[in-house]
Each structure stands twice: as C-alpha cells, then as structure tokens.
Design a protein around this motif. Structure first.
Motif, PDB file in Angstrom:
ATOM      1  N   LEU A 132       4.058 -46.710  20.453  1.00  0.00           N
ATOM      2  CA  LEU A 132       3.972 -47.999  20.658  1.00  0.00           C
ATOM      3  C   LEU A 132       5.616 -48.455  20.823  1.00  0.00           C
ATOM      4  N   ASP A 133       6.376 -47.939  19.863  1.00  0.00           N
ATOM      5  CA  ASP A 133       7.603 -48.234  20.059  1.00  0.00           C
ATOM      6  C   ASP A 133       8.401 -48.006  21.432  1.00  0.00           C
ATOM      7  N   ILE A 134       7.887 -46.746  21.968  1.00  0.00           N
ATOM      8  CA  ILE A 134       8.375 -46.037  22.985  1.00  0.00           C
ATOM      9  C   ILE A 134       7.949 -47.096  24.261  1.00  0.00           C
ATOM     10  N   GLN A 135       6.699 -47.375  24.188  1.00  0.00           N
ATOM     11  CA  GLN A 135       6.000 -48.390  25.179  1.00  0.00           C
ATOM     12  C   GLN A 135       6.946 -49.520  25.518  1.00  0.00           C
ATOM     13  N   LYS A 136       7.162 -50.180  24.231  1.00  0.00           N
ATOM     14  CA  LYS A 136       7.958 -51.265  24.351  1.00  0.00           C
ATOM     15  C   LYS A 136       9.417 -51.068  24.810  1.00  0.00           C
ATOM     16  N   PHE A 137      10.000 -50.093  24.218  1.00  0.00           N
ATOM     17  CA  PHE A 137      11.363 -49.839  24.616  1.00  0.00           C
ATOM     18  C   PHE A 137      11.549 -49.934  26.290  1.00  0.00           C
ATOM     19  N   PHE A 138      10.762 -49.048  26.659  1.00  0.00           N
ATOM     20  CA  PHE A 138      10.716 -48.738  28.102  1.00  0.00           C
ATOM     21  C   PHE A 138       9.936 -49.771  28.975  1.00  0.00           C
ATOM     22  N   GLY A 139       8.962 -50.322  28.407  1.00  0.00           N
ATOM     23  CA  GLY A 139       8.042 -51.159  29.131  1.00  0.00           C
ATOM     24  C   GLY A 139       7.229 -50.436  29.990  1.00  0.00           C
ATOM     25  N   ILE A 140       6.458 -49.255  29.719  1.00  0.00           N
ATOM     26  CA  ILE A 140       5.584 -48.611  30.257  1.00  0.00           C
ATOM     27  C   ILE A 140       4.383 -48.665  29.918  1.00  0.00           C
ATOM     28  N   SER A 141       3.302 -48.504  30.783  1.00  0.00           N
ATOM     29  CA  SER A 141       1.830 -48.315  30.564  1.00  0.00           C
ATOM     30  C   SER A 141       1.212 -47.376  29.879  1.00  0.00           C
ATOM     31  N   ASP A 142       0.030 -47.334  29.655  1.00  0.00           N
ATOM     32  CA  ASP A 142      -0.677 -46.207  28.901  1.00  0.00           C
ATOM     33  C   ASP A 142      -0.471 -44.823  29.840  1.00  0.00           C
ATOM     34  N   SER A 143      -0.832 -44.942  30.959  1.00  0.00           N
ATOM     35  CA  SER A 143      -0.931 -43.771  31.651  1.00  0.00           C
ATOM     36  C   SER A 143       0.625 -43.251  31.980  1.00  0.00           C
ATOM     37  N   THR A 144       1.732 -44.013  32.009  1.00  0.00           N
ATOM     38  CA  THR A 144       3.034 -43.405  32.120  1.00  0.00           C
ATOM     39  C   THR A 144       3.487 -42.914  30.694  1.00  0.00           C
ATOM     40  N   ALA A 145       3.065 -43.689  29.531  1.00  0.00           N
ATOM     41  CA  ALA A 145       3.626 -43.074  28.314  1.00  0.00           C
ATOM     42  C   ALA A 145       2.861 -41.778  28.023  1.00  0.00           C
ATOM     43  N   ALA A 146       1.485 -41.314  28.587  1.00  0.00           N
ATOM     44  CA  ALA A 146       1.066 -40.127  28.405  1.00  0.00           C
ATOM     45  C   ALA A 146       1.745 -38.967  29.164  1.00  0.00           C
ATOM     46  N   LEU A 147       2.430 -39.298  29.968  1.00  0.00           N
ATOM     47  CA  LEU A 147       3.190 -38.351  30.939  1.00  0.00           C
ATOM     48  C   LEU A 147       4.329 -37.557  29.941  1.00  0.00           C
ATOM     49  N   LEU A 148       4.676 -38.150  28.638  1.00  0.00           N
ATOM     50  CA  LEU A 148       5.409 -37.683  27.764  1.00  0.00           C
ATOM     51  C   LEU A 148       5.082 -36.409  27.376  1.00  0.00           C
ATOM     52  N   GLN A 149       3.575 -36.551  26.871  1.00  0.00           N
ATOM     53  CA  GLN A 149       2.883 -35.280  26.545  1.00  0.00           C
ATOM     54  C   GLN A 149       2.360 -34.339  27.603  1.00  0.00           C
ATOM     55  N   THR A 150       2.209 -34.986  28.659  1.00  0.00           N
ATOM     56  CA  THR A 150       1.706 -34.039  29.970  1.00  0.00           C
ATOM     57  C   THR A 150       2.856 -33.084  30.393  1.00  0.00           C
ATOM     58  N   VAL A 151       4.089 -33.511  30.331  1.00  0.00           N
ATOM     59  CA  VAL A 151       4.993 -32.884  31.241  1.00  0.00           C
ATOM     60  C   VAL A 151       5.465 -31.869  29.980  1.00  0.00           C
ATOM     61  N   PHE A 152       5.443 -32.222  28.785  1.00  0.00           N
ATOM     62  CA  PHE A 152       5.833 -31.149  27.657  1.00  0.00           C
ATOM     63  C   PHE A 152       4.844 -30.147  27.721  1.00  0.00           C
ATOM     64  N   LEU A 153       3.443 -30.280  27.683  1.00  0.00           N
ATOM     65  CA  LEU A 153       2.654 -29.326  27.989  1.00  0.00           C
ATOM     66  C   LEU A 153       2.571 -28.452  29.167  1.00  0.00           C
ATOM     67  N   CYS A 154       2.852 -29.114  30.202  1.00  0.00           N
ATOM     68  CA  CYS A 154       2.816 -28.404  31.378  1.00  0.00           C
ATOM     69  C   CYS A 154       3.698 -27.190  31.485  1.00  0.00           C
TER      70      CYS A 154
END
Length: 493
Positions: free
Chosen positions: A72-94
C-alpha cells in the motif's frame, strides 16, 4: 607424528590363546573406532551445513515478501494501480524462473557452492540497490527486482540438492521438512519485517535494506562452513554417482517421468494460489476494513501495517503447523501407504477450496472469521510444501535433481505465482472501471477476482491424485540405481 600404540587385549576367560599386539582383532577395533569418529564428525559437519542453508533460506524468502508487506505504501508513493503494483512480483519471478534451468544445468555439472556464492552476491547487491529508488524512477525498482530474481534462482535451485546429498531416508525427509518450514515461516516474517521497518522509520524503503544486511552474514557463513558433497553421496555411502549425460537427455528423462510431470502440474497450481494469497491478502483485508467502516481509506503513506502484521503472523503459525502435520502424516503412513505423500497433497489442496471460498465472501461481514478461514486454508496448503520437495528428490536420480528442481521452479513460477498476482490485479482493475470512485466497488472488484484461486485449487487436487498413481514405481527405480552404485552393489558386480 606416531600413532599411540593400542594396548594388547588381555586373555579371555576360558581361552587357550593370547591375542597379540598388531593382531587382526586389534586392527579391526582401531578401524571401527576410526570409522565411528569419522561418522560423528561427518554428522556434525552435515548439521552445520544444514543450519547455514536454512539461515540463508530464511533471509531469501523474507526478502521476497517484504514488498507485499509495504504494498500500500509503494502504491501511494508511486501513484500506481493494482496491476502495475503486481508487476513488482511478476518481473522478479520472471527472471527467477527464466534462469532456474540454467542454474539447474550448472548445478548438475559444476561446483554448486561457487554457483550459490555468485548468485547470493548478485541478490544482496541488487536488493540493497532497489531500496534507494526515487519517486520518479519506478522503472529502476522494477529493474532491481528482476535482478534480485537472478540471485535467488541459483540458491533455490541448488540448496535442496545439497541437502539430498548429506542425508537419506527418513532423516532427509526431516531435513527437507525443516528447510521448507523455514521457507514458509520466513514468508510470514517478510510481511512483519517489511511493515515493521516502514512503520518504525516512516520510510517503506527501509523494508528493502534489512534482508541484504542479514544476507551478507549468510554469504560469509556459506564461504567458510559449507562443502560441495559428491552427487548421490548419501545414497551411495559417500561414493557418489558420476553418470555423464547431456542436457537434452536430462530434459527427455524429465518429460517422460510420469510422476514428476504430474507432480509439477500440482506444484504449478499450488504456486498460483500461494502467489495470490501472499501478494493480495493483506490488501484485501485492508479494503474489507474500509468497506465495513472500521477504518478510513489510506490516502498517503505510511498506511496502516495492521493487516500485514496479522497475515504475516497467520502465515508463520499456519506454515509451521501445516508443514509439521504433513511431515508427521507422511512418516506415520508411508510404510502402510507407499504413495501417501501425493495423497496428502491432494487432500490438502481440495480441502482448502471451501476455505478459500468462505474467506472471500465472509470478509465484508467479519474480519475475525475471515482470519480464521485464512488460517485453516494456509494450514491445508502448507501440508504439501515440504512433501513436494521431498518427492522430487526421491523420484529423480541424483545427477538430474538440480535440473528437476529448476524446471519445477520455472514452471511453477511461469504458470503460477509469476502471473497470478498480475491476473488478479488485472481482473480487479477491469472490474473496478464500472465505478472507479466507489470504495465499496474497489473492495468487490478485488473480492471477485480472488475467486480464480478456488478453481485452480481443484485442478491441483486432480494433479496430485494422478501423481499418486505413478510414484511408487518411480521411487523404486531410483533406489535400485543408488544400490547399483553403492560399494555393496559394486562388489556384487
């Protein structure tokens, strides 16, 4: 330096002869004492190695889930949506899954200790670098998370194979159980450390700095305390298996391996649901509180860490209970039911389905009841996490275990938790577009998107029951190969 002489063995009552110094009896006695001493020393060394590997595993998985603890802090800090926030986990796992096969190939052929040292060094450096991101450089955080996956791929692929070469039988099952229970526990600690660091410092970026510091200590311990045992050492009494195969032969072997392929399908579904729960559940609980009017929506960081604390604590306790329960049931029933391990996995996954469903639909009514069903579902899912790893190690030959771990990791992440947080976030974003300003619809959009986990769990149960049909014969084939390479087997030849 001369050896201390061994005292002669005195006359035995009723014997007509005296055993002289240097006799065969004395020689055997000295050799037996030396063997006992060597075995005790070897066991101590194995336990030290196991402790170091578990410590690094603890830090490894803590780091992986600190992001979810401050999402939640990251989403507020960058002003990003749910799908964009999920990219943090997706790129790591890819990046993690794409490089896992490479480390599997290297781990079956080269010094595994050196490979892990290089990977851990990359992980520590990039995890620390990501904590210095600025508000205008979200792309930099994405890049660092991708590079962190490179380091973690080396360790997660290779460490279980080293444990399999230090222990065998029931002792190996116990050690694998400990290793993977620590993984589950550290996942929960990741939420606690992430949310706690952000709360204490007022800056979510400190959540990304704790684990690299602790990881540096693990790197030093790995250098000085961990060996690189011969592959198959435990099963062949230290001799090891030196069979040389090409990578193409390894792949063909795994693709034709019936219990391995069906087990990997089950692992994919488990990984999918673990990814959904671990990434979205703290946010889901937070939105449920807002929906019930228990707290106002978070409009600026730092957001309340309460739900990350709750979910982290639930994950730690349920992981320990589920892992121990799965291992205990396996030990108790394995002699009577040879294929009990995949049966436990299948029953656990299918049993979690109604718990997932109740969790999703009771959240707008009662947070405590929601937490109870989260706890039960996590226990049931945790039944299989330690057993899956043990099954891979006892159904695949020692010289192909790193590749087997790697491909299962790759498939599990590629079709599992690498895409599941993004799929749920994308469904949520698409659904919320019908009323983007409504706090209630913000909750319901995420609620409905989580239903996908129920259907995936059903597929997982089917895959585990299919594994149970083939696993006994495949395990027996590996035991026969190890026996052929053991000193006793070589003597018979």
């Amino acid at each position: 330096m001369m050896e201390e002489p061994v005292s002669p063995i005195p006359d035995q009552p009723g014997s007509g002869s005296r055993t002289r110094y240097g006799s065969l009896t004395n020689d055997l006695s000295t050799r037996e004492l030396r063997d006992v001493s060597q075995r005790a020393s070897s066991r101590r060394r194995n336990h030290v190695t196991m402790a170091v590997l578990c410590y690094i595993n603890l830090i490894n998985y803590m780091e992986r889930f600190t992001i979810a603890g401050v999402l939640l802090d990251i989403q507020k800090f960058f002003g990003i949506s749910d799908s964009t926030a999920a990219l943090l986990q997706t790129v790591f796992l890819c990046s993690f899954l794409l490089l896992a096969p490479l480390f599997g190939y290297l781990g079956d052929r080269f010094n595994r200790k050196y490979i892990m040292l290089v990977g851990l060094s990359v992980w520590i450096a990039t995890a620390a670098a990501g904590s210095f991101v600025t508000k205008s450089c979200f792309w930099f955080l994405i890049l660092m998370r991708a590079l962190v996956g490179i380091g973690e791929a080396s360790y997660s692929t290779i460490a279980p194979t080293i444990i399999s070469d230090l222990y065998t039988g029931a002792e190996r099952s116990a050690m694998i159980c400990i290793f993977y229970i620590i993984m589950i526990v550290s996942s929960g600690l990741g939420y606690l450390v992430g949310a706690g660091s952000a709360s204490l410092t007022g800056d979510w970026r400190w959540a990304l700095r704790i684990t690299p510091i602790l990881g540096s200590m693990g790197l030093v311990l790995l250098i000085f305390l961990c060996p690189n045992p011969p592959r198959g050492a435990a099963e062949t009494h230290g001799k090891g298996i030196q069979e040389k195969t090409s990578y193409l032969e390894d792949i063909k072997y795994l693709l034709k391996h019936k219990s391995y392929t069906s087990l990997s399908l089950g692992a994919i579904t488990t990984s999918f649901n673990v990814g959904v729960l671990s990434f979205w559940m703290p946010t889901f609980l937070s939105r449920a509180r807002v929906f019930q009017g228990l707290q106002p929506p978070c409009t600026r960081e730092p957001c309340s860490p309460t739900d990350s604390y709750i979910f982290g604590a639930l994950t730690v306790v349920s992981g320990i209970l589920g892992g121990c329960l799965g291992y205990g049931l396996s030990r108790k029933l394995r002699d009577r039911v040879p294929n009990v391990d995949p049966l436990i996995c299948g029953i656990g996954v299918l049993g979690a389905c109604p718990c997932f469903f109740i969790t999703i639909f009771v959240a707008p009514i009662s947070i405590p009841t929601t937490c109870v069903f989260i706890f039960i579902s996590e226990i049931l899912v945790s039944l299989n996490l330690t057993l899956m790893a043990d099954m891979v190690l006892y159904i695949v030959v020692p010289t192909r275990r790193a590749s087997a771990e790697a491909f299962q990791i790759m498939l599990g992440h590629l079709l599992g938790d690498a895409i599941s947080p993004y799929i749920v976030g994308l469904i949520s974003d698409t659904t919320v577009e019908s009323d983007p300003e409504s706090l209630a619809w913000s909750f319901h959009s995420l609620q409905y998107s989580l239903l996908i986990s129920v259907f995936v769990a059903i597929l997982g149960g089917i895959a585990y029951f299919l594994t149970a049909h083939y696993i006994t014969a495949d395990r027996q084939a590996v035991l026969q190969l190890a026996e052929d390479y053991s000193p006793l087997g070589q003597d018979r030849k």
